[in-house]
Scaffold this active site. Structure first.
Site, PDB file in Angstrom:
ATOM      1  N   CYS A 111      -9.666  -3.401   2.352  1.00 43.98           N
ATOM      2  CA  CYS A 111      -8.225  -4.090   2.488  1.00 43.98           C
ATOM      3  C   CYS A 111      -8.145  -5.646   3.200  1.00 43.98           C
ATOM      4  O   CYS A 111      -9.485  -5.564   3.645  1.00 43.98           O
ATOM      5  CB  CYS A 111      -7.146  -3.105   3.038  1.00 43.98           C
ATOM      6  SG  CYS A 111      -5.471  -4.323   2.986  1.00 43.98           S
TER       7      CYS A 111
ATOM      8  N   GLY B 123       0.784  -1.277  -0.288  1.00 44.82           N
ATOM      9  CA  GLY B 123      -0.089  -0.076   0.291  1.00 44.82           C
ATOM     10  C   GLY B 123       0.788   0.942   0.100  1.00 44.82           C
ATOM     11  O   GLY B 123       0.314   1.960  -0.159  1.00 44.82           O
TER      12      GLY B 123
ATOM     13  N   CYS C 187      -6.714  -8.432  -3.208  1.00 45.13           N
ATOM     14  CA  CYS C 187      -5.648  -7.612  -2.976  1.00 45.13           C
ATOM     15  C   CYS C 187      -5.965  -6.302  -3.467  1.00 45.13           C
ATOM     16  O   CYS C 187      -6.403  -6.341  -4.403  1.00 45.13           O
ATOM     17  CB  CYS C 187      -4.004  -7.311  -3.173  1.00 45.13           C
ATOM     18  SG  CYS C 187      -3.502  -5.943  -2.109  1.00 45.13           S
TER      19      CYS C 187
END
Ligand code: DGL
Length: 263
Positions: A183, A43, A73
């Site tokens: 997430c 991220g 993801c």
């Protein structure tokens, strides 16, 4: 091809929250789960770096014979799935924050999205958010540091609880009635989140929707494994076998977890 495995990858252990939904819906499939935990979190990386890591994961899963790949993801999906679909000749399923159902159901017309910086800054996320922001205020929060806690096997420490509170309290004060977990690691925080947010706030993630989409694409592409057998899930990680072993034991009695050193 039908008997070949499905590949599922994430920057680490988070994608197992999607894997568990896929296994529920597709019990005849063999599945290979790849956790790139050595490179987590994705991220905070650039779009180019995320794409390069995704291609490495895809190449590895293809060499293991996968017929379809689930990008489990949000950060990888929102930054790389368009390129993956262009560059490879197999079907890809991705995951994105569930803004649509939250925005359509919200009574307060205010929803929160907790996700990584990579997801929230992606063009794909912006385009989706724009579609649903006409009647709904979408408040975005970067969950910086949460993935690291989960990767290390911490799902409920006081330190984690305080960090989570610092992200979520302002959203509750802003009167959200939906909290979107953007997430795939964050579903493991739901027990802790339930202690923090009032009951009127619904917590949603996209795991079940991804499993439904996976099944549909397998049917459409004539790739569904119809052999009447029990599923076989194999876990591979390049770092920290402990956390993925702990998580896999939540779902499967005898999960095989392999460490791949050179990946
Ligand atoms: N599970 C990944 C996601 O859904 C985690 C991102 C990260 O590695 O930062 O975005």
């Amino acid at each position: 091809m039908r008997n070949q495995p499905i590949g599922v990858f994430d920057s680490g252990v988070g994608g197992t929250s999607i894997l568990r939904e896929i296994v529920k819906l597709l019990p005849n499939e063999d599945i290979i789960y790849l956790a790139d935990s050595k490179n987590a979190p994705y991220g905070e990386r650039s779009k180019e770096a995320i794409l390069a890591l995704c291609e490495k994961n895809v190449d590895w899963l293809l060499s293991a014979g996968c017929k379809l790949i689930v990008v489990a993801c949000n950060t990888a999906t929102t930054n790389a799935i368009q390129s993956l679909r262009k560059n490879y000749d197999i079907p890809f399923i991705g995951i994105e924050p569930a803004i649509k159902p939250a925005a359509l159901r919200s009574q307060t017309h205010t929803i929160g999205v907790l996700a990584t910086k990579g997801t929230l800054s992606s063009q794909l996320f912006h385009e989706t958010a724009e579609l649903y922001s006409k009647n709904t205020t979408i408040i975005e929060v970067v969950g910086k540091g949460l993935v690291e806690h989960i990767e290390s096997g911490d799902f409920d420490s006081i330190k984690l609880q305080n960090l989570l509170k610092s992200f979520v309290d302002p959203l509750v004060e802003a009167n959200i009635d939906y909290l979107v977990l953007g997430c795939s690691h964050y579903p493991y925080l739901i027990p802790l989140l339930k202690k923090i947010v009032p009951q009127r706030v619904q917590i949603i993630d996209s795991g079940a929707a991804v499993a439904i989409q996976t099944k549909q694409v397998l049917i459409d592409e004539n790739l569904l494994n119809t052999d009447n057998k029990t599923f076989n899930v194999r876990f591979y990680t390049n770092f920290n076998k402990k956390t993925i072993k702990f998580i896999s034991k939540m779902y499967f009695d005898e999960a095989k977890v392999c460490l791949i050193d050179d990946f």
